[in-house]
Design a protein around this motif. Sequence first.
Motif, PDB file in Angstrom:
ATOM      1  N   LYS A 251      52.787  49.296  34.008  1.00  0.00           N
ATOM      2  CA  LYS A 251      53.465  49.105  32.726  1.00  0.00           C
ATOM      3  C   LYS A 251      52.431  49.073  31.607  1.00  0.00           C
ATOM      4  O   LYS A 251      51.260  48.728  31.844  1.00  0.00           O
ATOM      5  N   PRO A 252      52.838  49.397  30.391  1.00  0.00           N
ATOM      6  CA  PRO A 252      51.880  49.335  29.271  1.00  0.00           C
ATOM      7  C   PRO A 252      51.199  47.975  29.146  1.00  0.00           C
ATOM      8  O   PRO A 252      50.020  47.905  28.772  1.00  0.00           O
ATOM      9  N   GLU A 253      51.903  46.912  29.488  1.00  0.00           N
ATOM     10  CA  GLU A 253      51.309  45.575  29.390  1.00  0.00           C
ATOM     11  C   GLU A 253      50.245  45.304  30.457  1.00  0.00           C
ATOM     12  O   GLU A 253      49.584  44.273  30.423  1.00  0.00           O
ATOM     13  N   ASP A 254      50.070  46.235  31.389  1.00  0.00           N
ATOM     14  CA  ASP A 254      48.978  46.116  32.358  1.00  0.00           C
ATOM     15  C   ASP A 254      47.667  46.653  31.797  1.00  0.00           C
ATOM     16  O   ASP A 254      46.617  46.526  32.449  1.00  0.00           O
ATOM     17  N   THR A 255      47.710  47.244  30.623  1.00  0.00           N
ATOM     18  CA  THR A 255      46.506  47.778  29.995  1.00  0.00           C
ATOM     19  C   THR A 255      45.492  46.669  29.758  1.00  0.00           C
ATOM     20  O   THR A 255      45.805  45.648  29.135  1.00  0.00           O
ATOM     21  N   ALA A 256      44.283  46.863  30.273  1.00  0.00           N
ATOM     22  CA  ALA A 256      43.245  45.846  30.177  1.00  0.00           C
ATOM     23  C   ALA A 256      41.974  46.379  30.834  1.00  0.00           C
ATOM     24  O   ALA A 256      41.998  47.412  31.501  1.00  0.00           O
ATOM     25  N   VAL A 257      40.892  45.645  30.669  1.00  0.00           N
ATOM     26  CA  VAL A 257      39.707  45.866  31.475  1.00  0.00           C
ATOM     27  C   VAL A 257      39.840  44.966  32.700  1.00  0.00           C
ATOM     28  O   VAL A 257      40.103  43.769  32.573  1.00  0.00           O
ATOM     29  N   TYR A 258      39.676  45.552  33.871  1.00  0.00           N
ATOM     30  CA  TYR A 258      39.834  44.832  35.123  1.00  0.00           C
ATOM     31  C   TYR A 258      38.458  44.533  35.726  1.00  0.00           C
ATOM     32  O   TYR A 258      37.594  45.415  35.794  1.00  0.00           O
ATOM     33  N   TYR A 259      38.303  43.298  36.167  1.00  0.00           N
ATOM     34  CA  TYR A 259      37.059  42.826  36.754  1.00  0.00           C
ATOM     35  C   TYR A 259      37.320  42.212  38.121  1.00  0.00           C
ATOM     36  O   TYR A 259      38.420  41.721  38.384  1.00  0.00           O
ATOM     37  N   CYS A 260      36.297  42.217  38.953  1.00  0.00           N
ATOM     38  CA  CYS A 260      36.405  41.423  40.175  1.00  0.00           C
ATOM     39  C   CYS A 260      35.292  40.379  40.177  1.00  0.00           C
ATOM     40  O   CYS A 260      34.260  40.525  39.533  1.00  0.00           O
ATOM     41  N   ASN A 261      35.550  39.324  40.877  1.00  0.00           N
ATOM     42  CA  ASN A 261      34.598  38.228  41.003  1.00  0.00           C
ATOM     43  C   ASN A 261      35.106  37.325  42.110  1.00  0.00           C
ATOM     44  O   ASN A 261      36.206  37.532  42.649  1.00  0.00           O
ATOM     45  N   SER A 262      34.350  36.329  42.456  1.00  0.00           N
ATOM     46  CA  SER A 262      34.879  35.345  43.394  1.00  0.00           C
ATOM     47  C   SER A 262      36.003  34.587  42.701  1.00  0.00           C
ATOM     48  O   SER A 262      36.125  34.612  41.465  1.00  0.00           O
ATOM     49  N   TYR A 263      36.811  33.902  43.465  1.00  0.00           N
ATOM     50  CA  TYR A 263      37.926  33.141  42.917  1.00  0.00           C
ATOM     51  C   TYR A 263      37.449  32.111  41.908  1.00  0.00           C
ATOM     52  O   TYR A 263      38.116  31.818  40.923  1.00  0.00           O
ATOM     53  N   ARG A 264      36.247  31.604  42.094  1.00  0.00           N
ATOM     54  CA  ARG A 264      35.687  30.597  41.192  1.00  0.00           C
ATOM     55  C   ARG A 264      34.793  31.210  40.124  1.00  0.00           C
ATOM     56  O   ARG A 264      34.137  30.488  39.374  1.00  0.00           O
ATOM     57  N   GLY A 265      34.725  32.537  40.091  1.00  0.00           N
ATOM     58  CA  GLY A 265      33.892  33.178  39.081  1.00  0.00           C
ATOM     59  C   GLY A 265      32.419  32.886  39.235  1.00  0.00           C
ATOM     60  O   GLY A 265      31.706  32.725  38.246  1.00  0.00           O
ATOM     61  N   GLU A 266      31.958  32.863  40.488  1.00  0.00           N
ATOM     62  CA  GLU A 266      30.588  32.441  40.763  1.00  0.00           C
ATOM     63  C   GLU A 266      29.541  33.526  40.539  1.00  0.00           C
ATOM     64  O   GLU A 266      28.346  33.236  40.432  1.00  0.00           O
ATOM     65  N   PHE A 267      29.986  34.777  40.509  1.00  0.00           N
ATOM     66  CA  PHE A 267      29.026  35.876  40.419  1.00  0.00           C
ATOM     67  C   PHE A 267      28.838  36.315  38.976  1.00  0.00           C
ATOM     68  O   PHE A 267      29.657  36.008  38.105  1.00  0.00           O
ATOM     69  N   LYS A 268      27.771  37.078  38.759  1.00  0.00           N
ATOM     70  CA  LYS A 268      27.580  37.684  37.444  1.00  0.00           C
ATOM     71  C   LYS A 268      28.692  38.699  37.232  1.00  0.00           C
ATOM     72  O   LYS A 268      28.965  39.533  38.099  1.00  0.00           O
ATOM     73  N   TRP A 269      29.334  38.650  36.072  1.00  0.00           N
ATOM     74  CA  TRP A 269      30.430  39.558  35.792  1.00  0.00           C
ATOM     75  C   TRP A 269      29.925  40.988  35.648  1.00  0.00           C
ATOM     76  O   TRP A 269      28.895  41.241  35.016  1.00  0.00           O
ATOM     77  N   GLY A 270      30.652  41.932  36.260  1.00  0.00           N
ATOM     78  CA  GLY A 270      30.323  43.333  36.127  1.00  0.00           C
ATOM     79  C   GLY A 270      30.836  43.902  34.821  1.00  0.00           C
ATOM     80  O   GLY A 270      31.350  43.177  33.963  1.00  0.00           O
ATOM     81  N   GLN A 271      30.733  45.223  34.693  1.00  0.00           N
ATOM     82  CA  GLN A 271      31.186  45.890  33.473  1.00  0.00           C
ATOM     83  C   GLN A 271      32.704  46.031  33.419  1.00  0.00           C
ATOM     84  O   GLN A 271      33.279  46.230  32.350  1.00  0.00           O
ATOM     85  N   GLY A 272      33.314  45.923  34.569  1.00  0.00           N
ATOM     86  CA  GLY A 272      34.758  46.101  34.615  1.00  0.00           C
ATOM     87  C   GLY A 272      35.136  47.567  34.601  1.00  0.00           C
ATOM     88  O   GLY A 272      34.301  48.456  34.445  1.00  0.00           O
ATOM     89  N   THR A 273      36.424  47.828  34.763  1.00  0.00           N
ATOM     90  CA  THR A 273      36.934  49.191  34.712  1.00  0.00           C
ATOM     91  C   THR A 273      38.203  49.188  33.864  1.00  0.00           C
ATOM     92  O   THR A 273      39.084  48.341  34.033  1.00  0.00           O
ATOM     93  N   GLN A 274      38.251  50.136  32.932  1.00  0.00           N
ATOM     94  CA  GLN A 274      39.352  50.168  31.962  1.00  0.00           C
ATOM     95  C   GLN A 274      40.592  50.794  32.581  1.00  0.00           C
ATOM     96  O   GLN A 274      40.527  51.887  33.156  1.00  0.00           O
ATOM     97  N   VAL A 275      41.709  50.116  32.437  1.00  0.00           N
ATOM     98  CA  VAL A 275      43.008  50.660  32.830  1.00  0.00           C
ATOM     99  C   VAL A 275      43.859  50.752  31.580  1.00  0.00           C
ATOM    100  O   VAL A 275      44.063  49.752  30.887  1.00  0.00           O
ATOM    101  N   THR A 276      44.342  51.959  31.292  1.00  0.00           N
ATOM    102  CA  THR A 276      45.198  52.180  30.135  1.00  0.00           C
ATOM    103  C   THR A 276      46.498  52.811  30.604  1.00  0.00           C
ATOM    104  O   THR A 276      46.479  53.858  31.251  1.00  0.00           O
ATOM    105  N   VAL A 277      47.603  52.158  30.299  1.00  0.00           N
ATOM    106  CA  VAL A 277      48.918  52.648  30.704  1.00  0.00           C
ATOM    107  C   VAL A 277      49.679  53.053  29.453  1.00  0.00           C
ATOM    108  O   VAL A 277      49.952  52.218  28.582  1.00  0.00           O
ATOM    109  N   SER A 278      50.018  54.314  29.369  1.00  0.00           N
ATOM    110  CA  SER A 278      50.747  54.813  28.197  1.00  0.00           C
ATOM    111  C   SER A 278      52.250  54.761  28.437  1.00  0.00           C
ATOM    112  O   SER A 278      52.716  54.935  29.557  1.00  0.00           O
ATOM    113  N   SER A 279      52.982  54.547  27.355  1.00  0.00           N
ATOM    114  CA  SER A 279      54.447  54.445  27.478  1.00  0.00           C
ATOM    115  C   SER A 279      55.117  55.796  27.332  1.00  0.00           C
ATOM    116  O   SER A 279      54.478  56.790  26.994  1.00  0.00           O
TER     117      SER A 279
END
Length: 114
Positions: free
Chosen positions: A86-114
Amino acid sequence: QVQVVESGGGLVQAGGSLRLSCAASGSMFSIYTMGWYRQAPGKQRELVAFISSSDTTNYLDSVKGRFTISRDNAKKTVYLQMNSLKPEDTAVYYCNSYRGEFKWGQGTQVTVSS
């Protein structure tokens, strides 16, 4: 220390699908509960889904039934299969441990057009 690199984002029409991958380094990957997060413009980062070391999963209510998180410990990779986007899923997506213990990566952009 585990490091992560996200990939698989892109531009997709509403109703489409994408599969995100998170490649991790480090010898202790398999013991961590891993999560996928996202951050939309002007909004705080939120946890979308997580998967424990025993493959127990949990999801944000808004993505339940559409997203599936999985992991392959031999490949040190976490996946996020996203369907019925859905368009509302548009965001930069990141992975990390559940507690955010790792250094954050660059992420990957997801863009959903309507």
